[in-house]
Scaffold this active site. Sequence first.
Site, PDB file in Angstrom:
ATOM      1  N   ASP A  19      -6.848  -5.472  -4.992  1.00  0.00           N
ATOM      2  CA  ASP A  19      -6.565  -4.064  -4.709  1.00  0.00           C
ATOM      3  C   ASP A  19      -5.179  -3.653  -5.217  1.00  0.00           C
ATOM      4  O   ASP A  19      -4.937  -2.481  -5.531  1.00  0.00           O
ATOM      5  CB  ASP A  19      -6.593  -3.781  -3.198  1.00  0.00           C
ATOM      6  CG  ASP A  19      -7.668  -4.501  -2.434  1.00  0.00           C
ATOM      7  OD1 ASP A  19      -7.972  -5.663  -2.760  1.00  0.00           O
ATOM      8  OD2 ASP A  19      -8.195  -3.929  -1.465  1.00  0.00           O
TER       9      ASP A  19
ATOM     10  N   ASP B  45       0.797  -1.224   0.000  1.00  0.00           N
ATOM     11  CA  ASP B  45       0.000   0.000   0.000  1.00  0.00           C
ATOM     12  C   ASP B  45       0.827   1.270   0.000  1.00  0.00           C
ATOM     13  O   ASP B  45       0.264   2.369   0.027  1.00  0.00           O
ATOM     14  CB  ASP B  45      -0.979  -0.019   1.171  1.00  0.00           C
ATOM     15  CG  ASP B  45      -2.100  -1.017   0.939  1.00  0.00           C
ATOM     16  OD1 ASP B  45      -2.533  -1.153  -0.218  1.00  0.00           O
ATOM     17  OD2 ASP B  45      -2.539  -1.653   1.909  1.00  0.00           O
TER      18      ASP B  45
END
Length: 397
Positions: A174, A113
């Site tokens: 994601d 991330d």
Amino acid sequence: SNSRKSHSAMFVRSLGLLAVGSAGLDLKARFEQTYAAVVASLSGNFAAFPAKTVQQGAHFEWESSDDTKWTAGFFPGLLWQLASSTGDSTFEQAAANWTAHLEQAKTRTTTHDVGFVIFGSFGNGWQLVGNNQTYKSVIVEAAHSLALRYSPKVGMTRSWGDINDNQHFKVIIDNMLNLELLLWAAQETGNSTLRDISLSHARKTAKYWTRPDGSTPHLCVFDPTTGELQTPCTGTPQGLAANSTWARGQAWAIYGFTMMYRYTGESEFLANAEKFAEYYVKASGKDQVPLWDYDAKAPQAFKDTSAAAITASGLLELAVHTNKPQYKDEATKIITAIESDPTMLAKDGDQAVLAANRHDCDADGCTIIETDYYMYEALRRLEGQFPPGVGSGIQVV
């Protein structure tokens, strides 16, 4: 390659394709008003990043996280967008202040991330307001940190788990969005390794995450030693069940493969995006705002504006790349549905604009920051405000 590939919709035509109707105009003003008040309220606390709203008395207010949460880049990213749209120096200064407090994330190798965190903040600052060389160096360093999570054996970057875990190699849908960090750095520095990592990851995602009907699982686990799939891919843990489809995961797929085409000009990624978009449109119902999981049933049948906002933004870009106005029509349908349904909007006095993220933050009126980020991005795109490389020919990295 530094060659430019011709493009089906040149910029002037793209503006015609995406001519602004009334959809979203009131909503856009509401964003500007709401976040001016949020900045005034939160300024000074620049190391705290709004993550979700919680009820405080009569209103929902932002609860913040530190810089380690995956969503930390969205609030400064939204402020950069607001600064670009309004020309308001208050938004620009606030964006810069919150962005500065994320710089330490550039060396983080414990999570994929870093892409969301650094590109959402520094990347938006670079693209929207000005070519700040300090920002460029932060983004490039972060890309190299992310690249350390890549396995040549698996051909992907690891989403979860320790970088040296030799038992399981976990990847989630994601992760497609984090590839933009690598692609941008490759484009700016000429580093073909970063580009190759992105291409490999995206192609593996297309192979393993595309179900026959165009829906997606959430998680696939590979053997780090052999690179083979260890267990069948599953719709959990974010989704409802092993074979269900988590709506935000579907949105990440649409947006992620559309973005891959923007940077590479590879038509296979456009075809992937269209297949995922076809499922979304078919499965999301009349208003095109899906339940948080397509198999969710009462009493857990909650609408999810986060998936809708991400998809609306992705479809507006897809409309330009494919020269197919129906994607713009679907995006407009999503935006119109949300702005005309009080249950999907925060109340006056709340610190967010959208609502209806109950699956993520446990109340009908609560909001997660990525919902507002992607909805404002979609409203800007509806006016023709796209990132570099959309509609004006593609700069192939």
